[in-house]
Design an enzyme around this catalytic site. Structure first.
Site, PDB file in Angstrom:
ATOM      1  N   LYS A 158    -113.477  -4.099 -43.761  1.00 54.68           N
ATOM      2  CA  LYS A 158    -113.584  -3.921 -45.216  1.00 54.68           C
ATOM      3  C   LYS A 158    -113.365  -5.279 -45.865  1.00 54.68           C
ATOM      4  CE  LYS A 158    -112.025  -1.186 -49.141  1.00 54.68           C
ATOM      5  NZ  LYS A 158    -112.164  -2.239 -50.132  1.00 54.68           N
ATOM      6  N   ARG A 213    -119.500  -5.399 -54.363  1.00 51.83           N
ATOM      7  CA  ARG A 213    -120.658  -4.691 -53.865  1.00 51.83           C
ATOM      8  C   ARG A 213    -121.932  -5.347 -54.364  1.00 51.83           C
ATOM      9  NH1 ARG A 213    -120.012   0.793 -52.269  1.00 51.83           N
ATOM     10  NH2 ARG A 213    -121.858   1.406 -51.122  1.00 51.83           N
ATOM     11  N   ARG A 250    -122.072  -3.063 -58.326  1.00 56.96           N
ATOM     12  CA  ARG A 250    -121.736  -1.651 -58.190  1.00 56.96           C
ATOM     13  C   ARG A 250    -121.867  -0.920 -59.521  1.00 56.96           C
ATOM     14  NH1 ARG A 250    -116.405  -0.155 -55.503  1.00 56.96           N
ATOM     15  NH2 ARG A 250    -115.612   1.549 -56.712  1.00 56.96           N
ATOM     16  N   ARG A 261    -118.498  10.334 -53.838  1.00 51.90           N
ATOM     17  CA  ARG A 261    -117.273   9.978 -53.135  1.00 51.90           C
ATOM     18  C   ARG A 261    -116.945  11.208 -52.294  1.00 51.90           C
ATOM     19  NH1 ARG A 261    -113.736   6.057 -54.764  1.00 51.90           N
ATOM     20  NH2 ARG A 261    -114.421   6.064 -56.909  1.00 51.90           N
ATOM     21  N   LYS A 269    -111.905   4.445 -46.888  1.00 54.17           N
ATOM     22  CA  LYS A 269    -111.273   3.143 -46.712  1.00 54.17           C
ATOM     23  C   LYS A 269    -109.855   3.326 -46.181  1.00 54.17           C
ATOM     24  CE  LYS A 269    -110.444   3.385 -51.615  1.00 54.17           C
ATOM     25  NZ  LYS A 269    -110.723   2.943 -52.945  1.00 54.17           N
TER      26      LYS A 269
HETATM   27  P1  AMP Z   1    -112.594   0.306 -53.231  1.00 52.20           P
HETATM   28  O1  AMP Z   1    -113.281  -0.734 -54.068  1.00 52.20           O
HETATM   29  O2  AMP Z   1    -111.159  -0.025 -52.945  1.00 52.20           O
HETATM   30  O3  AMP Z   1    -112.819   1.704 -53.775  1.00 52.20           O
HETATM   31  O4  AMP Z   1    -113.308   0.305 -51.794  1.00 52.20           O
HETATM   32  C1  AMP Z   1    -114.647   0.577 -51.604  1.00 52.20           C
HETATM   33  C2  AMP Z   1    -115.450  -0.703 -51.678  1.00 52.20           C
HETATM   34  O5  AMP Z   1    -115.225  -1.520 -50.542  1.00 52.20           O
HETATM   35  C3  AMP Z   1    -116.943  -0.502 -51.633  1.00 52.20           C
HETATM   36  O6  AMP Z   1    -117.445  -0.127 -52.896  1.00 52.20           O
HETATM   37  C4  AMP Z   1    -117.438  -1.873 -51.218  1.00 52.20           C
HETATM   38  O7  AMP Z   1    -117.626  -2.680 -52.376  1.00 52.20           O
HETATM   39  C5  AMP Z   1    -116.272  -2.452 -50.438  1.00 52.20           C
HETATM   40  N1  AMP Z   1    -116.572  -2.707 -49.021  1.00 52.20           N
HETATM   41  C6  AMP Z   1    -116.138  -3.780 -48.332  1.00 52.20           C
HETATM   42  N2  AMP Z   1    -116.558  -3.758 -47.070  1.00 52.20           N
HETATM   43  C7  AMP Z   1    -117.302  -2.630 -46.920  1.00 52.20           C
HETATM   44  C8  AMP Z   1    -118.011  -2.051 -45.816  1.00 52.20           C
HETATM   45  N3  AMP Z   1    -118.039  -2.611 -44.618  1.00 52.20           N
HETATM   46  N4  AMP Z   1    -118.653  -0.871 -46.047  1.00 52.20           N
HETATM   47  C9  AMP Z   1    -118.636  -0.276 -47.273  1.00 52.20           C
HETATM   48  N5  AMP Z   1    -117.985  -0.788 -48.328  1.00 52.20           N
HETATM   49  C10 AMP Z   1    -117.320  -1.946 -48.171  1.00 52.20           C
END
Ligand code: AMP
Length: 621
Positions: free
Chosen positions: A314, A319, A334, A481, A487
């Protein structure tokens, strides 16, 4: 169409906090709107004149608005500022001053929706120096012809703060109510004597059925056979509520692919549900990205996505959705804002290194330090997203690497419904990785907690945020979602919330807003869950500072009450906390223990913050 008709609906929608009543009013307006104006009316209901992906944005500065009000009403700017101080809303100022003027002059022309829409669009499209007078003229022209009440909404729309409380959900439901009820099979007789579909509200009088979710009544009519409706499920004719939910879901899916309610509404109006099948992803128009659920352990990760799972590093970047068609590459965030100009070097790399004539690929752009070859946290590169000048210079200073993890469209074929395993295999085939420019996200197929933990440790060692768990057989769900990806990050619990108010500090902090009211979403309503006053720095060099936050919040202030201010809910922050407790003090019914502001989440939209049901879930955990 008269603008007054839209304003009547604005008033009704603004005057109620009940979503069902808002939906009712909007659907009435949509039904009365001629086809050729549906796009405009739907955008104006969202408080804008541009679709989300359009780089032009509303948001006339308050000073310009004051000038326009002065020109239109003949009041001096001092008077305007005085009235503004009392109300905190330039829309109300416009209303009051236009009213004062109208008492003297009786002349008033009828304003049409077309005229208002086109003037607002002209104002927002004009850029650069020397356009101020022209903008003032265009706005004043509208205000001069407007009734006081119309002036209020014109001003608010131009300022980019319509404040009638219509979220995406209410608008979507209104479209379904307006254009789809005919396909509902069973109708009932409401207490008001009118025919009602079997929902919990009356489509004729708008009254909620007091008996709860199921409407009472006698079946009086079968309106239309459902056999012509092409769907991929068996329509549960026996359960209209379930069918209603299905209609809502299909409409939402169509919106997630197009981000264009106008288009969805027109299709539904013309062809009914079957029309939705014709709505396709269009290259160059961003689709909503699939979102992630949060898990607290690798075991929970497997529970959510199944065994074996795909785990990805991650990355702590932002995005990036990449479209290629006709030899051109376009990039979107995003939040669906186009950033091709800001990241021209990334677009060029994609052109040179990704095979294929047309595609939509999904990834994360991460900043790095070219001197130390180390990744940088998102905050360090976030300034590139909004940058309008010296773009090349900043691109050199703050370079990014694109890590691709998905492909949802390839050479004319939509892959959204294909399983991730296939989509990921395609990513591996079409990308020629070049270190520090473009990479395939590091991933591994794992089946045990031990393998996943090792992968997690590896990601942390490289300085990444954590790992993602992904369901290998799942489709891509735009905007969803739904647990197809989750994550997993190290332990401090955190959630995203919006700041709705703040308090001025004391002593040497008195020039700063130092304590922030935090709210979550419940439907379209914001409910408080706590206050945070830690996590920010004294100096900007050390990270997000009180002064940075004050600068962000100050223009958003709508009301001042002693030391406390209310602000437009625009600033979204990631908040860390130790525990969630029940609370009689806050309107959400919950309070965060020891909340601390971790960082800004400029990449998130208001409807992506934590919801009340998220908090209930976290509380139960
Ligand atoms: P969060 O922003 O904390 O909700 O986490 C989700 C976000 O992690 C996604 O919207 C992506 O922007 C980011 N992300 C980073 N690495 C990845 C990955 N390998 N696959 C999907 N999303 C990822």
């Amino acid at each position: 169409m008269d603008y007054s008709q839209l304003v009547k609906a604005y008033n009704k929608v603004e005057s109620t906090s009940k979503r069902i009543e808002k939906t009712w009013e909007i659907q009435k307006l949509l039904k009365a709107t001629p086809d050729e104006l549906l796009d405009e009316i739907i955008l104006l209901l969202q408080g804008t004149v541009f679709p989300v992906w359009d780089s032009r944005k509303l948001g006339v500065a308050s000073q310009l608005m004051q000038k326009a009000i002065a020109t239109a009403t003949g009041m001096n700017e001092k008077e305007i500022i005085e009235t503004w101080k009392n109300t905190g809303d330039l829309g109300l100022v416009a209303e009051e001053l236009v009213k004062k003027k109208k008492q003297v002059t009786l002349f008033q022309r009828k304003l049409s929706v077309e005229k208002v829409y086109s003037n607002i669009q002209k104002v927002a499209s004009m850029g650069g120096a020397g356009t101020v007078n022209r903008k003032v003229q265009l706005i004043a022209e509208l205000l001069t012809s407007a009734s006081p009440n119309e002036a209020k909404y014109i001003a608010r729309t131009l300022l980019g703060v319509l404040r009638i409380g219509v979220g995406e959900g209410a608008l979507r439901d209104s479209i379904v109510w307006a254009f789809l009820p005919k396909v509902l099979g069973v109708f009932f007789l409401c207490e008001c004597g009118k025919i009602v579909p079997q929902w919990n509200f009356c489509l004729e009088c708008g009254k909620e059925n007091p008996s709860g979710t199921e409407a009472k009544g006698e079946i009086i009519e079968k309106v239309e056979e459902l056999k012509n409706v092409k769907t991929d499920i068996v329509i549960p004719k026996s359960n209209p509520r379930e069918f209603y939910n299905y209609l809502i879901e299909r409409t939402q899916d169509a919106y997630n692919l197009t981000n264009d309610f106008g288009r969805v509404a027109k299709v539904l109006k013309k062809s009914g549900l079957i029309g939705l099948d014709t709505i396709e992803l269009e290259l160059g128009n961003p689709i909503k990205v699939m979102l992630a659920l949060k898990v607290d352990s690798v075991e929970e990760g497997f529970e959510r996505v199944g065994v074996p799972a795909l785990v990805d590093h991650k990355y702590d970047g932002f995005r990036m959705q990449v479209h290629k068609s006709n030899g051109k590459v376009r990039l979107f965030t995003r939040r669906l804002e186009e950033v091709t100009k800001q990241f021209a070097e990334v677009a060029q790399v994609v052109l040179e290194t990704v095979k294929g004539d047309s595609f939509v690929i999904d990834g994360e752009a991460i900043g790095f330090d070219p001197k130390t070859s180390k990744y940088k946290p998102f905050q360090d590169i976030s300034q590139r997203i909004k940058r309008k000048y010296d773009i090349e210079e900043i691109a050199k200073k703050l370079p990014v690497e694109l890590n691709i993890f998905d492909c949802v469209y390839y050479n004319g074929k939509n892959l959204i419904k294909e399983p991730l395993e296939k989509r990921r295999a395609l990513v591996e085939k079409i990308i020629n990785p070049i270190k520090w420019k473009i990479q395939i996200a590091t991933a591994k197929k794992v089946s045990t907690a031990k393998e996943a933990t090792e992968f997690f440790d590896g990601a942390m060692k490289l300085g990444h945020e954590g790992i993602m768990f992904k369901n290998l057989s799942a489709p891509y769900k735009p905007g969803g979602r739904v647990g197809y990806m989750c994550k997993f990050k190290p332990s401090m619990a955190e959630i995203d919330l919006v700041i709705t108010g703040a308090e001025w500090g004391e002593g040497k902090r008195s020039a700063w807003l130092t304590s922030y009211d935090l709210a979550l979403l419940d439907g379209d309503t914001l409910l408080k869950v706590g206050k945070a006053s830690t996590g920010l720095k004294e100096k900007s060099e050390e990270g997000l500072s009180f002064s940075d936050m004050t600068n962000l919040l100050k223009p958003l202030i709508t009301k001042t009450d002693g030391k406390h201010v209310t602000v437009e809910p625009k600033i979204i922050v990631e908040v860390g906390y130790q525990e969630i407790q029940k609370s009689p003090t806050y309107s959400s019914g919950f309070a965060l223990r020891f909340p601390t502001v971790i960082r800004l989440r400029e990449d998130k939209a208001l409807d992506e913050i934590a919801s009340r049901s998220d908090i209930i879930l976290l509380f139960k955990k």
